[in-house]
Design an enzyme around this catalytic site. Sequence first.
Site, PDB file in Angstrom:
ATOM      1  N   HIS A 140       0.833  -1.209   0.000  1.00 27.47           N
ATOM      2  CA  HIS A 140       0.000   0.000   0.000  1.00 27.47           C
ATOM      3  C   HIS A 140       0.872   1.264   0.000  1.00 27.47           C
ATOM      4  O   HIS A 140       0.390   2.348   0.332  1.00 27.47           O
ATOM      5  CB  HIS A 140      -0.924   0.021   1.220  1.00 27.47           C
ATOM      6  CG  HIS A 140      -2.067  -0.942   1.138  1.00 27.47           C
ATOM      7  ND1 HIS A 140      -2.779  -1.151  -0.019  1.00 27.47           N
ATOM      8  CD2 HIS A 140      -2.628  -1.748   2.076  1.00 27.47           C
ATOM      9  CE1 HIS A 140      -3.734  -2.037   0.214  1.00 27.47           C
ATOM     10  NE2 HIS A 140      -3.656  -2.426   1.455  1.00 27.47           N
ATOM     11  N   ASP A 163     -12.040   5.672  -6.917  1.00 27.38           N
ATOM     12  CA  ASP A 163     -12.477   6.993  -6.466  1.00 27.38           C
ATOM     13  C   ASP A 163     -12.361   7.069  -4.935  1.00 27.38           C
ATOM     14  O   ASP A 163     -12.799   6.172  -4.220  1.00 27.38           O
ATOM     15  CB  ASP A 163     -13.929   7.218  -6.905  1.00 27.38           C
ATOM     16  CG  ASP A 163     -14.428   8.623  -6.623  1.00 27.38           C
ATOM     17  OD1 ASP A 163     -14.501   9.003  -5.433  1.00 27.38           O
ATOM     18  OD2 ASP A 163     -14.783   9.328  -7.587  1.00 27.38           O
TER      19      ASP A 163
END
Length: 301
Positions: A98, A118
């Site tokens: 990540h 998004d």
Amino acid sequence: MNTDAAVWPVKSRDLHNHHFDSTVWDRFRFRDDDIVIATYAKSGTTWTQQIVGQLVFDGDPAVNVAELSPWLDLRVPPAEAKYAALEAQTHRRFIKTHLPVDALRYSPAVRYIYIVRDGRDVVWSMYNHHANANALWYEALNDTPGRVGPPIEPPPDSVRQYFLDWLERDGHPFWPYWENVRSWWQIRHLPNLMLVHYEELKRDLPGMMRRIAAFLDIPIDEARFPTQVEHCTFEWMKANAGKAAPLGGVFWDGGAETFIHKGTNGRWRDTLTEDDIRRYEARAVAELGPECAAWLATGRR
């Protein structure tokens, strides 16, 4: 894959918090056929791990991506345990991160897939993840020795307030969002990187699986492909969530099926005000530029 003329990213910093220890990449021994699956978080990471796992293992329903594909930069379990587990793997490895690019050791020999979603959808998924976390989750993140910075605290009762805090404080209480997306977008032209949008997976899962297979140089067995696709549908993954959720879902109330939640986008439309939406969209353009912000919002380039 022609890598001769590429300018490769160089790691320039480390990230530490209740989740991260980016130094784990410094001592990791790559193999030339490794696959790194990268996201901000809650952006389709597990979905993409499942896709890659099904491609690598020819549609085997028993593939447990939570065990096979560790989050390398997570502080737990210890780095040495993850190194040993990955060294023992004899199949083509696929590893999760990540991190933004500048906190990652980037290898020209490895294939990278970056999945984006998004930010509003990210927050709604993250809120479910955080609000249903149990005492074991907080203990692992906050009490494991080596934590840098403050502990992670329970979320507010309001998902809108959670979103506003995340927007105002850039990724709070997890980690910065915009720099993550921006760092991977900036290297989108590298030959060993594929950018994928969550909406693309939702629009055309079989087509995207073929694209990912081509990028990874994995031949498609047409006889097995329908089974591979079936095993990557949300319905199949939800029904077999214990093979995808870390430690079978023990960190969340409701178990693995809480971790594999809804998989839907746009839930924020019923909660955010018009002003909230304008603020987010203006911030996206300011942080990413209009082209990347449009891609982030629509999944189309």
